[in-house]
Design a protein around this motif. Structure first.
Motif, PDB file in Angstrom:
ATOM      1  N   THR A 132      80.125  47.311  37.863  1.00  7.45           N
ATOM      2  CA  THR A 132      80.072  47.810  39.233  1.00  7.45           C
ATOM      3  C   THR A 132      79.049  48.942  39.265  1.00  7.45           C
ATOM      4  OG1 THR A 132      81.969  49.231  38.721  1.00  7.45           O
ATOM      5  CG2 THR A 132      82.418  47.176  39.896  1.00  7.45           C
ATOM      6  N   PRO A 133      78.306  49.102  40.358  1.00  3.66           N
ATOM      7  CA  PRO A 133      77.213  50.080  40.378  1.00  3.66           C
ATOM      8  C   PRO A 133      77.639  51.518  40.144  1.00  3.66           C
ATOM      9  CG  PRO A 133      76.969  48.489  42.165  1.00  3.66           C
ATOM     10  CD  PRO A 133      78.321  48.257  41.579  1.00  3.66           C
ATOM     11  N   GLY A 134      78.779  51.938  40.733  1.00  3.05           N
ATOM     12  CA  GLY A 134      79.187  53.336  40.619  1.00  3.05           C
ATOM     13  C   GLY A 134      79.445  53.769  39.193  1.00  3.05           C
ATOM     14  N   ILE A 167      73.614  50.567  48.021  1.00  2.36           N
ATOM     15  CA  ILE A 167      72.167  50.472  47.987  1.00  2.36           C
ATOM     16  C   ILE A 167      71.558  51.676  47.275  1.00  2.36           C
ATOM     17  CG2 ILE A 167      71.945  51.506  50.283  1.00  2.36           C
ATOM     18  CD1 ILE A 167      69.622  48.915  48.548  1.00  2.36           C
ATOM     19  N   HIS A 168      72.167  52.855  47.401  1.00  6.35           N
ATOM     20  CA  HIS A 168      71.646  54.045  46.734  1.00  6.35           C
ATOM     21  C   HIS A 168      71.749  53.894  45.217  1.00  6.35           C
ATOM     22  CE1 HIS A 168      71.223  56.212  50.507  1.00  6.35           C
ATOM     23  NE2 HIS A 168      72.428  55.800  50.829  1.00  6.35           N
ATOM     24  N   ALA A 169      72.867  53.354  44.747  1.00  2.00           N
ATOM     25  CA  ALA A 169      73.017  53.114  43.311  1.00  2.00           C
ATOM     26  C   ALA A 169      72.014  52.076  42.835  1.00  2.00           C
ATOM     27  CB  ALA A 169      74.437  52.659  42.999  1.00  2.00           C
ATOM     28  N   LEU A 170      71.797  51.043  43.638  1.00  2.00           N
ATOM     29  CA  LEU A 170      70.851  50.000  43.266  1.00  2.00           C
ATOM     30  C   LEU A 170      69.444  50.560  43.142  1.00  2.00           C
ATOM     31  CD1 LEU A 170      70.445  47.036  42.658  1.00  2.00           C
ATOM     32  CD2 LEU A 170      70.192  46.612  45.109  1.00  2.00           C
ATOM     33  N   GLY A 396      84.842  50.424  42.318  1.00  2.00           N
ATOM     34  CA  GLY A 396      83.941  50.468  41.180  1.00  2.00           C
ATOM     35  C   GLY A 396      83.273  51.806  41.000  1.00  2.00           C
ATOM     36  N   ALA A 397      83.447  52.711  41.921  1.00  2.00           N
ATOM     37  CA  ALA A 397      82.796  54.000  41.784  1.00  2.00           C
ATOM     38  C   ALA A 397      83.534  54.865  40.792  1.00  2.00           C
ATOM     39  CB  ALA A 397      82.737  54.705  43.142  1.00  2.00           C
ATOM     40  N   PRO A 403      82.526  53.964  47.083  1.00  2.00           N
ATOM     41  CA  PRO A 403      81.440  53.039  47.347  1.00  2.00           C
ATOM     42  C   PRO A 403      80.840  53.151  48.718  1.00  2.00           C
ATOM     43  CG  PRO A 403      83.559  51.902  47.334  1.00  2.00           C
ATOM     44  CD  PRO A 403      83.797  53.291  46.849  1.00  2.00           C
ATOM     45  N   GLY A 404      81.598  53.699  49.671  1.00  2.00           N
ATOM     46  CA  GLY A 404      81.037  53.798  50.996  1.00  2.00           C
ATOM     47  C   GLY A 404      80.432  55.155  51.299  1.00  2.00           C
TER      48      GLY A 404
END
Length: 431
Positions: A132-134, A167-170, A396-397, A403-404
Motif C-alpha cells: 500500500t502506498p502509505g 496520488i501524492h504518495a505515487l 494502508g497508511a 489515505p484521504g
C-alpha cells in the motif's frame, strides 16, 4: 479462444496453471499477457472478478525468472501498488501459487502491521514487493526500501488510489524506481483522471479493454428495492432468512453503521462478522478467512472490502446503503459472480438515496430492475461529519497518514506528476 500455451509463458508457469486447474485464459488475460510478455506498458480495463491479477502477475513472474538475478538487501525488483491491505494480501496470495517452484520471493508491506517486522523482511530484499502506498512511503523515509533496482511497476485498482488520495504518495514513489521500466495500470473503471495518470506514468501503452468501464459483470442479477429507511433492518433479515447458509456480503456506508448492523444481526442469531477501517489487521484477516471458509456466512463491510475480497462462493451482495461514489457500486457487486459463477446483487434505496441511485445508473448506462416498491421523490441526504466513518480509513497508511488526507483539490490532480524517466518538478506541498 487460445489456451495458456499460446501466450508465451514458460513451462514452469504453464505447469503451475495446469496444476491449479486454469485451463483457459479469461479475455483480459488473453489480450494482456502477450503484450506484457513483449515488454509493452499496459493500460488494462476490465470488470472485477475477470482475472486481472494473473493478467499482470504471470508475465511479471516470467520476466523476473528470465532476468535471473537476485535482489540486493533492501531492494525489490518489481513493485505492485494496491490501495488496501485486503487487496495487497489477495494479490500476494494469488501470485505465490505460481512461485512455489521458482526462486522468486514475494513480500508485502501494509499498514496495521509491525513496521519493524517489515523492515526485517525488506533487509533481505525481495523480487516482488506488493504494498500500500502509505506504508511504503514510511519505509522509504526510514531508508528501509530502495527501489532503484525495480524495473517493473504495477498499479492495481488505480482509480481507487485516486479516490483515497494516494496520488501524492505515487508522485514520491514512481520517480524512485529504476529506468527504463515496464509499467502496467489496471482498473475496473476509467474516470477522466485515469487518462492523465496513464499519460504521466505509462510510455506508449497498449490499451486492453474487455468491457465498457463501469459495466457490471454479466452474470450478476441486479435488483433494487425501494423502501422507507426504517424498514431496511426488517427487509434485510427477511432476505437473509430465505437462504440462511449462503455467503452474503452486506455493504454499509460508514464504519459505525457497519458495526452496528453486524451487532444487530448477531443479536438476532445470524452468523455475521464485520470488516471496516476501525478493525485491526488481525480482526480483518480473521473475518475474511472465516467468511472464505464458511465459518461465517454474513460479512458486513464498508468499501474497504469492495476490491479486497476474492471469494468465488459469494452468492449475494446486498447494498444495505448505497455508496457515495457510483463506481464503488460496480466494485461492490463485483464481489459476486466471480470466476464464471452467477450471483445476485440487491440494492436497498430510500428517499435519501435516490440521487445516489440515479448517479449509479448513469455510470452504468442502464437502469437497475425494480424488485419492489416505487421510486420515491429524492430527499437531500445529511452526510456524516468528516472522519466519522468512511470505510477506507487505515487502508494502508502508516504513522497517521490517512489515505484521504492531503488530497489535491479537483481540477488538475496530476499537474506535478512526472512522466516516466523525467525529473519531477519540485513542489512545496507535503506529499
Amino acid at each position: 479462444m487460445f489456451d495458456f500455451d499460446m501466450l508465451g509463458l514458460n513451462k514452469v508457469l504453464l505447469n503451475a496453471l495446469k496444476a491449479g486447474g486454469f485451463d483457459t485464459p479469461t479475455p483480459i488475460q488473453n489480450q494482456a499477457i502477450p503484450l506484457a510478455m513483449d515488454g509493452h506498458d499496459i493500460l488494462g480495463l476490465a470488470q472485477t472478478g475477470t482475472g486481472k491479477t494473473l493478467a499482470f502477475g504471470l508475465p511479471l513472474i516470467a520476466h523476473l525468472m528470465e532476468e535471473d538475478t537476485r535482489p540486493q538487501t533492501r531492494t525489490a525488483r518489481a513493485l505492485i501498488l494496491a490501495p488496501t491491505r485486503e487487496l495487497v494480501n489477495q494479490i500476494s496470495d494469488a501470485l505465490r501459487v505460481f512461485t512455489i517452484n521458482t526462486p522468486i520471493k514475494i513480500a508485502t508491506v501494509v499498514g496495521g502491521q509491525s513496521i519493524n517486522r517489515q523492515i526485517g523482511v525488506m533487509a533481505r530484499g525481495t523480487d516482488i514487493l506488493v504494498a500500500t502506498p502509505g506504508r511504503l512511503i514510511d519505509l522509504m523515509d526510514r531508508g528501509a526500501v530502495d527501489l532503484r533496482q525495480a524495473r517493473h511497476l504495477v498499479l492495481d485498482e488505480a482509480d481507487q488510489m485516486l479516490d483515497l488520495g494516494f496520488i501524492h504518495a505515487l508522485r514520491r514513489i514512481a520517480p524512485k524506481l529504476g529506468t527504463p521500466r515496464q509499467t502496467m495500470l489496471f482498473s475496473a473503471t476509467m474516470p477522466k483522471q485515469m487518462e492523465e495518470l496513464s499519460r504521466a506514468y505509462l510510455t506508449n501503452p497498449r490499451k486492453v479493454q474487455v468491457s465498457p468501464p463501469g459495466k457490471a459483470a454479466d452474470k450478476v442479477t441486479q435488483s433494487v428495492r425501494y423502501m422507507e429507511k426504517g424498514d431496511k433492518p426488517k427487509v434485510l433479515r427477511e432476505i437473509l432468512q430465505r437462504d440462511p447458509t449462503a455467503l452474503t456480503l452486506v455493504f454499509a456506508r460508514t464504519k459505525h453503521g457497519a458495526e452496528k448492523l453486524m451487532t444487530g444481526l448477531v443479536a438476532d442469531g445470524f452468523n455475521a462478522a464485520s470488516i471496516h477501517g476501525n478493525k485491526s489487521q488481525g480482526q480483518r484477516d480473521r473475518a475474511i478467512n472465516g467468511f472464505r471458509d464458511g465459518k461465517i456466512n454474513i460479512l458486513v463491510a464498508t468499501d474497504v472490502a469492495a476490491r479486497g475480497i476474492d471469494i468465488p462462493g459469494v452468492a449475494y451482495v446486498i447494498n444495505y446503503e448505497l455508496p457515495d461514489t457510483p463506481d464503488n457500486y460496480v466494485h461492490r457487486i463485483g464481489r459476486t459472480a466471480r470466476a464464471g459463477r452467477e450471483g445476485e446483487a440487491i440494492a436497498f434505496c430510500c428517499a435519501e438515496e435516490v440521487d445516489l441511485l440515479v448517479q449509479i445508473e448513469k455510470v452504468m448506462k442502464a437502469e437497475i430492475p425494480v424488485a419492489s416498491g416505487t421510486r420515491p421523490r429524492a430527499v437531500k441526504m445529511v452526510k456524516p461529519q468528516r472522519g466519522g466513518g468512511g470505510g477506507n480509513a487505515g487502508a494502508g497508511a502508516g504513522r497517521g497518514r490517512g489515505p484521504g488526507q492531503g488530497a489535491k483539490p479537483a481540477g488538475r490532480p496530476f499537474a506535478n506528476a512526472a512522466p516516466k524517466g523525467r525529473r519531477p518538478r519540485r513542489s512545496t506541498r507535503a506529499a
